[in-house]
Design a protein around this motif. Sequence first.
Motif, PDB file in Angstrom:
ATOM      1  N   VAL A 199       1.098  -1.227   0.121  1.00  0.00           N
ATOM      2  CA  VAL A 199       0.119   0.027   0.004  1.00  0.00           C
ATOM      3  C   VAL A 199       0.706   1.262  -0.066  1.00  0.00           C
ATOM      4  N   LEU A 200       2.004   1.440   0.945  1.00  0.00           N
ATOM      5  CA  LEU A 200       2.762   2.449   0.948  1.00  0.00           C
ATOM      6  C   LEU A 200       3.529   2.765  -0.610  1.00  0.00           C
ATOM      7  N   SER A 201       3.989   1.641  -1.178  1.00  0.00           N
ATOM      8  CA  SER A 201       4.465   1.707  -2.619  1.00  0.00           C
ATOM      9  C   SER A 201       3.645   2.250  -3.463  1.00  0.00           C
ATOM     10  N   LEU A 202       2.508   2.058  -3.531  1.00  0.00           N
ATOM     11  CA  LEU A 202       1.346   2.494  -4.593  1.00  0.00           C
ATOM     12  C   LEU A 202       0.863   3.664  -4.199  1.00  0.00           C
ATOM     13  N   LEU A 203       0.612   4.170  -2.933  1.00  0.00           N
ATOM     14  CA  LEU A 203      -0.210   5.435  -2.725  1.00  0.00           C
ATOM     15  C   LEU A 203       0.928   6.233  -2.233  1.00  0.00           C
ATOM     16  N   GLY A 204       2.235   6.144  -1.954  1.00  0.00           N
ATOM     17  CA  GLY A 204       3.015   7.122  -1.666  1.00  0.00           C
ATOM     18  C   GLY A 204       4.167   7.554  -2.430  1.00  0.00           C
ATOM     19  N   ARG A 205       4.919   8.356  -2.207  1.00  0.00           N
ATOM     20  CA  ARG A 205       6.059   8.649  -3.058  1.00  0.00           C
ATOM     21  C   ARG A 205       7.044   9.157  -2.061  1.00  0.00           C
ATOM     22  N   PRO A 206       8.548   8.896  -2.433  1.00  0.00           N
ATOM     23  CA  PRO A 206       9.499   9.628  -1.462  1.00  0.00           C
ATOM     24  C   PRO A 206       9.121  11.032  -1.361  1.00  0.00           C
ATOM     25  N   GLY A 207       9.072  11.651  -0.174  1.00  0.00           N
ATOM     26  CA  GLY A 207       9.184  12.697   0.456  1.00  0.00           C
ATOM     27  C   GLY A 207       8.013  13.022   0.857  1.00  0.00           C
ATOM     28  N   ASP A 208       6.713  12.145   0.393  1.00  0.00           N
ATOM     29  CA  ASP A 208       5.571  12.219   1.039  1.00  0.00           C
ATOM     30  C   ASP A 208       5.482  12.375   2.595  1.00  0.00           C
ATOM     31  N   ARG A 209       4.758  12.925   3.238  1.00  0.00           N
ATOM     32  CA  ARG A 209       4.537  12.902   4.993  1.00  0.00           C
ATOM     33  C   ARG A 209       3.549  11.757   5.184  1.00  0.00           C
ATOM     34  N   VAL A 210       3.651  10.925   6.249  1.00  0.00           N
ATOM     35  CA  VAL A 210       2.831  10.047   6.622  1.00  0.00           C
ATOM     36  C   VAL A 210       2.588  10.236   8.129  1.00  0.00           C
ATOM     37  N   LEU A 211       1.544  10.536   8.436  1.00  0.00           N
ATOM     38  CA  LEU A 211       1.262  10.672   9.942  1.00  0.00           C
ATOM     39  C   LEU A 211       1.327   9.187  10.701  1.00  0.00           C
ATOM     40  N   VAL A 212       1.953   9.365  11.596  1.00  0.00           N
ATOM     41  CA  VAL A 212       2.392   7.825  12.297  1.00  0.00           C
ATOM     42  C   VAL A 212       1.935   8.227  13.775  1.00  0.00           C
ATOM     43  N   GLU A 213       1.603   7.205  14.701  1.00  0.00           N
ATOM     44  CA  GLU A 213       1.639   7.182  15.970  1.00  0.00           C
ATOM     45  C   GLU A 213       3.002   7.191  16.864  1.00  0.00           C
ATOM     46  N   ASN A 214       3.198   7.685  17.799  1.00  0.00           N
ATOM     47  CA  ASN A 214       4.154   7.572  18.437  1.00  0.00           C
ATOM     48  C   ASN A 214       4.285   7.320  19.932  1.00  0.00           C
ATOM     49  N   PRO A 215       4.397   5.906  20.529  1.00  0.00           N
ATOM     50  CA  PRO A 215       5.360   4.941  19.728  1.00  0.00           C
ATOM     51  C   PRO A 215       4.140   4.202  18.795  1.00  0.00           C
ATOM     52  N   SER A 216       4.775   3.379  17.912  1.00  0.00           N
ATOM     53  CA  SER A 216       3.915   2.745  17.027  1.00  0.00           C
ATOM     54  C   SER A 216       4.856   1.357  16.507  1.00  0.00           C
ATOM     55  N   TYR A 217       4.398   0.580  15.631  1.00  0.00           N
ATOM     56  CA  TYR A 217       4.887  -1.089  15.328  1.00  0.00           C
ATOM     57  C   TYR A 217       5.947  -0.420  14.407  1.00  0.00           C
ATOM     58  N   PRO A 218       7.243  -1.083  14.832  1.00  0.00           N
ATOM     59  CA  PRO A 218       8.669  -0.894  14.288  1.00  0.00           C
ATOM     60  C   PRO A 218       8.613  -1.149  12.890  1.00  0.00           C
ATOM     61  N   ASN A 219       8.103  -2.221  12.611  1.00  0.00           N
ATOM     62  CA  ASN A 219       8.206  -2.781  11.091  1.00  0.00           C
ATOM     63  C   ASN A 219       7.448  -1.850  10.182  1.00  0.00           C
ATOM     64  N   ALA A 220       6.465  -1.122  10.785  1.00  0.00           N
ATOM     65  CA  ALA A 220       5.835  -0.375   9.666  1.00  0.00           C
ATOM     66  C   ALA A 220       6.525   0.989   9.783  1.00  0.00           C
ATOM     67  N   LEU A 221       7.148   1.531  10.602  1.00  0.00           N
ATOM     68  CA  LEU A 221       7.989   2.720  10.839  1.00  0.00           C
ATOM     69  C   LEU A 221       9.159   2.343   9.761  1.00  0.00           C
ATOM     70  N   ASP A 222       9.838   1.290   9.926  1.00  0.00           N
ATOM     71  CA  ASP A 222      10.721   0.960   9.008  1.00  0.00           C
ATOM     72  C   ASP A 222      10.374   1.086   7.523  1.00  0.00           C
ATOM     73  N   ALA A 223       9.201   0.474   7.209  1.00  0.00           N
ATOM     74  CA  ALA A 223       8.649   0.435   5.785  1.00  0.00           C
ATOM     75  C   ALA A 223       8.422   1.986   5.309  1.00  0.00           C
ATOM     76  N   ILE A 224       7.981   2.583   6.079  1.00  0.00           N
ATOM     77  CA  ILE A 224       7.834   4.219   5.772  1.00  0.00           C
ATOM     78  C   ILE A 224       9.176   4.691   5.611  1.00  0.00           C
ATOM     79  N   ARG A 225      10.255   4.500   6.379  1.00  0.00           N
ATOM     80  CA  ARG A 225      11.457   5.155   6.184  1.00  0.00           C
ATOM     81  C   ARG A 225      12.263   4.786   4.896  1.00  0.00           C
ATOM     82  N   ARG A 226      12.085   3.243   4.681  1.00  0.00           N
ATOM     83  CA  ARG A 226      12.747   2.699   3.504  1.00  0.00           C
ATOM     84  C   ARG A 226      11.939   3.273   2.235  1.00  0.00           C
ATOM     85  N   ALA A 227      10.657   3.717   2.187  1.00  0.00           N
ATOM     86  CA  ALA A 227      10.025   4.259   1.171  1.00  0.00           C
ATOM     87  C   ALA A 227      10.424   5.564   0.840  1.00  0.00           C
TER      88      ALA A 227
END
Length: 497
Positions: A199-227
């Motif tokens: 979903v991140l790869s299809l709907l997002g692009r590098p540089g886009d902002r993503v609202l995230v909870e803090n703290p949150s699920y680490p693997n999801a945060l890693d996927a957002i950073r890697r994207a």
Amino acid sequence: MAEVQVVPSVDRRLGGTRLAGLVTDTAGRRPGYRALAQAIRALLLDGRVPLHTRLPAERELAAALGVSRATVTAAYDLLRDSGFARSRRGASTWTELPEGRHPANVAAFAVGGDGGHGDGGDVIDLAIAAPAAPEAELGAALAAAAVRLPLHAPTPGYHPYGLPELRAAVAERCTRRGLPTLPDQILITTGAQHALSLVLSLLGRPGDRVLVENPSYPNALDAIRRAGMRAAPVPVTDAGWDTALVESTLRQAAPRLAYLVPDFQNPTGALMAHEQRVRILEAARATGTWLLVDETIADIALDVPPPAPFASLAPHGVAEQVVTVGSLSKSHWGGLRVGWVRAGSRLITELAMARVPTDMATPVIEQLVALHLLQGADDVLRQRLAALRASRAALVAALARHLPEWRWQVPPGGLSLWVDLGAPVASAVARDAVARGARVEGGGRFGADPGTHEHRLRLPYTVAPARLEEAVARLAAAAAGDLAGPSAPPLPGDWVA
């Protein structure tokens, strides 16, 4: 070489009134400037104030707090001296973390086949919040899948959308929970993490902002950073979500996506209230933000009725903006890599096309196993919830006996306690615990801003009560031992034993 300084972006600014509202425990404490500095540091470590956020001007904060400007100036000086703030002429003052302070991932300590336990003894692994498989039911599901597999053998076996019968079963599950769903609104994936990344790869692009909870699920945060996307964190505290702050972040940061875990949030276990969900949906409609809702823990309702799907509350104008991911990892077994996406049928088609270059299809045999497990899911879940309640009670009792100075709230569901150690020593405790045969994750691993939540540990209750008793005893020994030192240095002049 000149030092490279990170200057905060303009969308991370904290107003004086807002910060004054967060600093609530400084009245009457002397000296006032030290109390203010300690309070701001605590907010930063707890993730309630993000890294690289502009702090209010000294005069503005002094007026909001009703103190002298000299008090604020001295507090900012203390924060700068200890590495928790930084300034540059013309760029105001912004939050920072001391140099070299990074969260320790307990996986890095697990060297060798004994999981990092130097003497090769029995390691109790609480680093992963996932239960073991229901053995009898899994065996029956494998036998049932073996019977059905010959029906699929004559076909090529590639199903980018997923097996039609499994898509129908997941759609029926959504409908039964209160979200009317058709099979063509379901995409079967190779686990929930695959679904998130897709979903991140299809709907997002590098540089886009993503609202995230803090703290949150680490693997999801890693996927957002890697994207290559930029996190816009909003805190989830012991009291849950600050809905007004979520709304203001949606308006001001205008994120492309918002990643939310509203049902027994990982790692806090918080459950988002109905009214909060409605308000967030309305705010997302106004900003056009995609809501990526993670429901992988939604079934683990221990003290409350299972929540209705988040998307079921979406009004007609925003329903297509809600994308839900789920899996069988928490309700059944993480070794069964079957997850799904629930979204509009057009988006499902686009996701199926996008997956093919990297993941042709989820294995047929695993989908058949999942199909059988879904058909008997209520019985499995009933047994699982009873076992989790017993383990949760055992963990709470063990903590009260061995570590009564630690603090926690018992969540209404989910798989873990989010424990406050009272000091930023989580990485040191986790490091020492590995040597004593217990693996746990420090809170820093869950921070949207790496280095925060160093006073927290996530302690799952996914193993048997007797094992939890022994794990807590080992943690207590680690906490009492010669630790490597706190991950965050004290403010100058702080009392240290």
